[in-house]
Scaffold this motif. Structure first.
Motif, mmCIF file in Angstrom:
data_model
loop_
_atom_site.group_PDB
_atom_site.id
_atom_site.type_symbol
_atom_site.label_atom_id
_atom_site.label_comp_id
_atom_site.label_asym_id
_atom_site.label_seq_id
_atom_site.Cartn_x
_atom_site.Cartn_y
_atom_site.Cartn_z
ATOM 1 N N ASP A 85 -16.000 84.927 -142.216
ATOM 2 C CA ASP A 85 -14.569 85.135 -142.432
ATOM 3 C C ASP A 85 -14.214 84.819 -143.881
ATOM 4 N N TYR A 86 -13.406 85.690 -144.474
ATOM 5 C CA TYR A 86 -12.972 85.515 -145.864
ATOM 6 C C TYR A 86 -11.446 85.512 -145.920
ATOM 7 N N GLU A 87 -10.919 84.630 -146.770
ATOM 8 C CA GLU A 87 -9.479 84.620 -146.994
ATOM 9 C C GLU A 87 -9.109 85.812 -147.861
ATOM 10 N N LEU A 88 -8.122 86.557 -147.422
ATOM 11 C CA LEU A 88 -7.678 87.737 -148.162
ATOM 12 C C LEU A 88 -6.650 87.329 -149.212
ATOM 13 N N LEU A 89 -6.891 87.771 -150.444
ATOM 14 C CA LEU A 89 -5.944 87.556 -151.534
ATOM 15 C C LEU A 89 -5.520 88.920 -152.052
ATOM 16 N N VAL A 90 -4.237 89.170 -152.058
ATOM 17 C CA VAL A 90 -3.707 90.452 -152.535
ATOM 18 C C VAL A 90 -2.967 90.195 -153.836
ATOM 19 N N SER A 91 -3.388 90.902 -154.880
ATOM 20 C CA SER A 91 -2.759 90.698 -156.184
ATOM 21 C C SER A 91 -2.381 92.042 -156.785
ATOM 22 N N PRO A 92 -1.280 92.098 -157.543
ATOM 23 C CA PRO A 92 -0.866 93.367 -158.155
ATOM 24 C C PRO A 92 -1.819 93.756 -159.288
ATOM 25 N N ALA A 93 -2.071 95.055 -159.401
ATOM 26 C CA ALA A 93 -2.956 95.567 -160.445
ATOM 27 C C ALA A 93 -2.224 96.654 -161.217
ATOM 28 N N ALA A 94 -2.244 96.526 -162.536
ATOM 29 C CA ALA A 94 -1.607 97.549 -163.360
ATOM 30 C C ALA A 94 -2.460 98.800 -163.440
ATOM 31 N N ARG A 106 -15.376 81.932 -150.486
ATOM 32 C CA ARG A 106 -15.074 82.616 -149.229
ATOM 33 C C ARG A 106 -13.727 83.327 -149.308
ATOM 34 N N GLN A 107 -13.551 84.084 -150.398
ATOM 35 C CA GLN A 107 -12.327 84.848 -150.598
ATOM 36 C C GLN A 107 -12.670 86.301 -150.899
ATOM 37 N N LEU A 108 -11.767 87.189 -150.504
ATOM 38 C CA LEU A 108 -11.901 88.606 -150.806
ATOM 39 C C LEU A 108 -10.574 89.059 -151.409
ATOM 40 N N ARG A 109 -10.642 89.537 -152.653
ATOM 41 C CA ARG A 109 -9.425 89.876 -153.389
ATOM 42 C C ARG A 109 -9.218 91.387 -153.400
ATOM 43 N N LEU A 110 -8.002 91.794 -153.028
ATOM 44 C CA LEU A 110 -7.582 93.183 -153.156
ATOM 45 C C LEU A 110 -6.641 93.286 -154.346
ATOM 46 N N SER A 111 -7.015 94.099 -155.321
ATOM 47 C CA SER A 111 -6.127 94.380 -156.441
ATOM 48 C C SER A 111 -5.480 95.729 -156.184
ATOM 49 N N VAL A 112 -4.168 95.730 -155.999
ATOM 50 C CA VAL A 112 -3.467 96.943 -155.572
ATOM 51 C C VAL A 112 -2.196 97.117 -156.399
ATOM 52 N N PRO A 113 -1.697 98.344 -156.508
ATOM 53 C CA PRO A 113 -0.429 98.562 -157.220
ATOM 54 C C PRO A 113 0.716 97.820 -156.534
#
Length: 240
Positions: A85-94, A106-113
């Motif tokens: 299991d990974y903690e989801l991190l959502v961050s804005p991406a330019a 143990r983190q999974l980062r989503l870089s999204v608009p």
């Protein structure tokens, strides 16, 4: 299709062109019996009654399974990858959207608009899952094909609601469920070996399971882990 009472159980009875009777128990407890067209009711009754204990066992297994979590793909949620299991991190991406796995934390980062929807974030993660499993599979096929003694002519990955894997025996083509990338790696290996074994034996009979014992002696452990989580509301157990 309306259910019929057979041996005191509600049954989804299907008559079709086939040689033998077939019984399937689905998640939620639904029972389906497929029979040759002219099969007498008494024969069907005896068939179901003889398998009543197995039916109840399968229904209990489904009742004990963990439902898949409903995600909004927001920071703080938990997402699986290869059994962890990974903690989801959502961050804005330019710029370009992307996924970064951080095993040490143990983190999974989503870089999204900014302003992305849950569906867009899910699509991004799904594409990443697909990329990861496709990177893993060539080495796994190379490892297990010599053990099984059969090689797939082709393989692919797709989202399947009711099966962990399938094998087109005539074409020697193996399909694996994308959801396997979320389960422990031995579960993915179990399904791969299972499907390759069908190139020896089409049916799930004593010969098939004997071959599985030979190729992967601990396959039962991996199958139990795989089936611990409910695949889909209508899924039947095991691979095809």
């Amino acid at each position: 299709m309306p259910l019929v009472q057979i041996a005191g159980l509600p049954i989804d009875l299907v008559r079709q062109r086939m040689r033998s009777l077939r019984l399937t128990v689905y998640a939620g407890g639904r029972i389906r019996v497929s029979v040759p067209l002219q099969t007498p009711v008494a024969t069907i009754e005896a068939f179901v009654q003889a398998r009543r204990g197995w039916i109840e066992q399968q229904q209990q297994r489904f009742a004990a399974r963990e439902p898949a979590p409903q995600l909004r793909y927001e920071s703080g949620e938990t997402v699986p990858y290869l059994g962890q299991d990974y903690e989801l991190l959502v961050s804005p991406a330019a710029g370009r959207a992307g996924v970064l796995l951080r095993p040490e934390s143990r983190q999974l980062r989503l870089s999204v608009p900014a302003g992305s929807t849950a569906a867009q974030r899910e699509a991004l993660l799904t594409a990443w899952y697909r990329q990861q499993i496709k990177q893993l599979l060539p080495a796994l096929f190379a490892q297990w094909e010599p053990v099984v003694g059969r090689a797939a002519a082709d393989w692919g990955v797709k989202q399947m609601r009711t099966r962990w894997g399938t094998c087109n025996i005539g074409a020697r083509r193996v399909w694996l469920n994308l959801e396997l990338i979320k389960r422990p790696l031995p579960c993915l290996e179990y399904v791969l070996v299972h499907e390759l074994t069908h190139l020896h034996e089409r049916l799930h009979n004593a010969r098939f399971w004997g071959l599985m014992d030979q190729f992967m002696p601990d396959w039962r452990t991996h199958r139990a882990e795989l089936n611990r989580v409910l695949l889909a509301p209508t899924a039947a157990p095991d691979a095809d």
